[in-house]
Design an enzyme around this catalytic site. Structure first.
Site, short mmCIF file in Angstrom:
data_model
loop_
_atom_site.label_atom_id
_atom_site.label_comp_id
_atom_site.label_asym_id
_atom_site.label_seq_id
_atom_site.Cartn_x
_atom_site.Cartn_y
_atom_site.Cartn_z
N CYS A 50 0.88 -1.19 0.00
CA CYS A 50 0.00 0.00 0.00
C CYS A 50 0.91 1.21 0.00
O CYS A 50 1.08 1.88 1.01
CB CYS A 50 -0.91 0.00 1.22
SG CYS A 50 -2.06 -1.39 1.27
N GLY A 74 1.20 4.29 -1.53
CA GLY A 74 0.94 5.73 -1.58
C GLY A 74 0.96 6.35 -0.20
O GLY A 74 0.59 5.70 0.78
N GLY A 103 4.09 7.37 -0.94
CA GLY A 103 5.42 7.05 -1.45
C GLY A 103 6.59 7.30 -0.54
O GLY A 103 7.74 7.06 -0.93
N GLY A 104 6.37 7.76 0.69
CA GLY A 104 7.49 8.04 1.58
C GLY A 104 8.30 6.80 1.92
O GLY A 104 9.53 6.79 1.78
N LYS A 105 7.62 5.76 2.38
CA LYS A 105 8.33 4.52 2.70
C LYS A 105 8.87 3.87 1.44
O LYS A 105 9.95 3.26 1.46
CB LYS A 105 7.41 3.57 3.46
CG LYS A 105 7.01 4.05 4.85
CD LYS A 105 6.19 2.99 5.57
CE LYS A 105 5.74 3.48 6.94
NZ LYS A 105 4.75 4.58 6.83
N GLU A 136 -0.37 0.37 -5.61
CA GLU A 136 -1.27 1.39 -5.09
C GLU A 136 -2.63 1.27 -5.77
O GLU A 136 -2.70 1.10 -7.00
CB GLU A 136 -0.69 2.79 -5.31
CG GLU A 136 -1.60 3.95 -4.96
CD GLU A 136 -2.17 3.87 -3.55
OE1 GLU A 136 -3.38 4.11 -3.40
OE2 GLU A 136 -1.40 3.57 -2.60
N ASP A 195 -6.16 -2.96 -7.33
CA ASP A 195 -6.45 -3.60 -6.06
C ASP A 195 -5.55 -4.81 -5.86
O ASP A 195 -5.67 -5.81 -6.58
CB ASP A 195 -7.92 -4.03 -6.03
CG ASP A 195 -8.39 -4.44 -4.64
OD1 ASP A 195 -7.53 -4.79 -3.81
OD2 ASP A 195 -9.61 -4.44 -4.40
N ASP A 240 1.97 -1.31 4.95
CA ASP A 240 1.66 -0.15 5.79
C ASP A 240 0.16 0.07 5.62
O ASP A 240 -0.29 0.77 4.72
CB ASP A 240 2.46 1.07 5.33
CG ASP A 240 2.22 2.28 6.23
OD1 ASP A 240 1.60 2.12 7.29
OD2 ASP A 240 2.65 3.38 5.86
N CYS A 273 -0.10 3.24 11.64
CA CYS A 273 0.13 4.46 12.41
C CYS A 273 -0.98 4.57 13.45
O CYS A 273 -1.79 5.50 13.42
CB CYS A 273 0.17 5.68 11.50
SG CYS A 273 0.69 7.18 12.38
#
Length: 516
Positions: free
Chosen positions: A334, A336, A338-340, A359, A383, A400, A453
């Site tokens: 997952c 988006g 895109g940081g990780k 994504e 998906d 994530d 998170c």
């Protein structure tokens, strides 16, 4: 998943959700016949109040904020604009505020004041509404949303800042007039005068009369009761640590940077940014003074990014846990925005591995493409639950998962009022489906890193425990070696970070191995 706007009383650990639209006339009460809590103190103390309205009726043609003549009031005008965008357009404060500061040309102390008033008012909305409910002559649901936001902004200045009473009241009344709410100016003045009759502690004592210990904490730290209960269960500690966790959500968070491996050394990023090395991630730099990270050359040149250190640790942990067999194909399930994925891409390039980023939404896939520009990353849109595994499978998979986001309440001040317990069943089901997908796509012997998170047990430990109980071909891998440098993570094979303990978002991480 999109956050849902909700209404609730902060003293109620099991709130009833309501959505309420704004009214067109701030000077008159609705003729609906509803009773206000002001006339029924017992009802107010019980927690069965009208609740919080962050979202009003969306205007078809929203009017821009009118200019405030006095430049000294520009910070309040910017804060009010943020409150309005959050209320009327379901906007995110952390996206709206920088744009407001830029458009108003606010810097330094003025920018700091606008940030404090905007973010602080959003965080404290639950408690402010309980105070306003006792001072207003009509039900809060019968007050136009713009006027209610003016009252919240003024009440926050009176109760939670050192701004003098006369200044807090006068500037809010002036702002009412300057923003076109002329008819409501007298009403705003009268209500705020009543608010100013007591300080914050005195109001809390009155409102919390008869409340449970958790209810009192919910009121004083302006958290919905269900979130306070979830934190208490996750911490399993005494009231003092729960208090620290709630207080941490109301502190202005540090900005965390990540220096992409292979593009910049952390020491260089420290010098350029004026920050300090993060205590846990080898790529993290913390900026205690805030500032504008987007102005840094390292970020403009895509050698570094903005990323919470806890998020960095979860990505790094997946790559550091030992693996038997090939270690060439990695998947961010997952991915988006895109940081990780960017950090994984940098680490994969150094290890000779190839990252695939999946994504669901095309617009978020575009963000991934920008975040991972310059690295060899395969981006798949669609998906992931419908994907069939290939013959090889992936060696490492990061999930994530979409979650309530309760671990990032410091950075998203309005989020605590938008989420509700009603969101959990759908999120838990989605998380379970995505976990099953990750384990289907990973090869036998491969690793899956599950991150959220959130500290809510339903999304973290209980989710993993339920999966292990139902699957004999999955085993829990001890994640603690990948967090050996992080204190207070040695009590379980699963790791939970906390803002008050670690200065990071409340990230959760568990590692799983598919055995066959």
């Amino acid at each position: 998943m999109a956050e849902k706007p909700t209404g609730r009383n902060p003293n109620d650990p099991n709130p009833r959700e309501r959505r309420q639209g704004s009214r067109s006339d701030p000077a008159r009460s609705s003729q609906s016949g509803r009773r206000s809590n002001r006339s029924d103190p017992a009802r107010a103390r019980s927690g069965r109040s009208q609740g919080i309205r962050l979202t009003g009726a969306r205007p078809v043609d929203p009017q821009p904020l009118r200019a405030v003549p006095d430049a000294a009031d520009a910070p309040r005008a910017a804060a009010f604009a943020v409150l309005q965008a959050v209320s009327e357009q379901d906007a995110y404060a952390n996206l709206v505020l920088p744009r407001q500061l830029s458009e108003a040309g606010l810097t330094g102390r003025d920018a700091a004041l606008a940030t404090e008033l905007g973010y602080g008012t959003l965080r404290a909305t639950g408690t402010l509404d309980e105070v306003l409910r006792r001072c207003a002559s009509r039900d809060l649901a019968d007050i136009e949303i713009a006027v209610l936001n003016l009252l919240r902004l003024g009440a926050y200045q009176l109760l939670r800042t050192r701004i003098p009473t006369h200044a807090a009241v006068a500037t809010t009344v002036d702002l009412a007039r300057a923003t076109g709410n002329v008819r409501a100016a007298g009403f705003v003045n009268a209500v705020l005068r009543k608010v100013s009759a007591r300080d914050f502690d005195s109001w809390c004592d009155e409102i919390a009369e008869g409340a449970s210990p958790l209810g009192r904490l919910a009121l004083r730290y302006s958290h919905p009761g269900w979130i306070v209960a979830a934190f208490a269960e996750a911490l399993g500690a005494d009231e003092s640590e729960l208090t620290e966790a709630l207080a941490a959500d109301d502190e202005r968070p540090e900005t965390h940077l990540v220096g992409w491996p292979g593009r910049i050394e952390r020491a260089e990023l420290v010098v350029e940014s004026g920050g300090e090395p993060g205590p846990y991630s080898p790529y993290a730099v913390r900026l205690s003074s805030g500032g504008e990270p987007g102005a840094l050359a390292a970020i403009q040149q895509h050698r570094a990014g903005v990323q919470d250190e806890g998020s960095q640790l979860c990505a790094v942990a997946l790559t550091e846990l030992p693996l038997t067999g090939p270690d060439e194909r990695w998947l961010d399930l997952c991915a988006g925005p895109g940081g990780k994925a960017a950090l994984l891409a940098a680490l994969a390039a150094d290890r000779g591995a190839k990252l695939t980023a999946q994504e669901l939404h095309p617009h978020r896939a575009e963000l991934i493409a920008r975040a991972t520009e310059g690295w060899d990353v395969e981006i798949l849109v669609g998906d992931s639950r419908k994907r069939e595994p290939d013959d090889r499978g992936y060696d490492r998979v990061l999930l994530d998962a979409p979650c309530t986001g309760l671990g990032a309440l410091r950075r998203r001040p309005e989020a605590r009022w938008r989420r509700s317990p009603a969101d959990l069943p759908e999120l838990r089901s989605l998380q379970a489906d995505l976990l099953a997908t990750a384990l289907r796509l990973v090869r036998p012997g491969g690793l899956v890193g599950y991150a959220t998170c959130s500290p809510h047990l339903a999304e973290t430990r209980h989710q993993i425990e339920r999966l292990l109980a139902d699957n004999s071909d999955v085993e829990l891998v001890d994640a603690r070696p990948a967090f050996a440098q992080v204190p207070g993570t040695d009590g379980s094979a699963m790791v939970q970070l906390w803002p008050h303990r670690h200065g990071t978002d409340a990230m959760f991480f568990a590692a799983l191995r598919r055995t066959r």
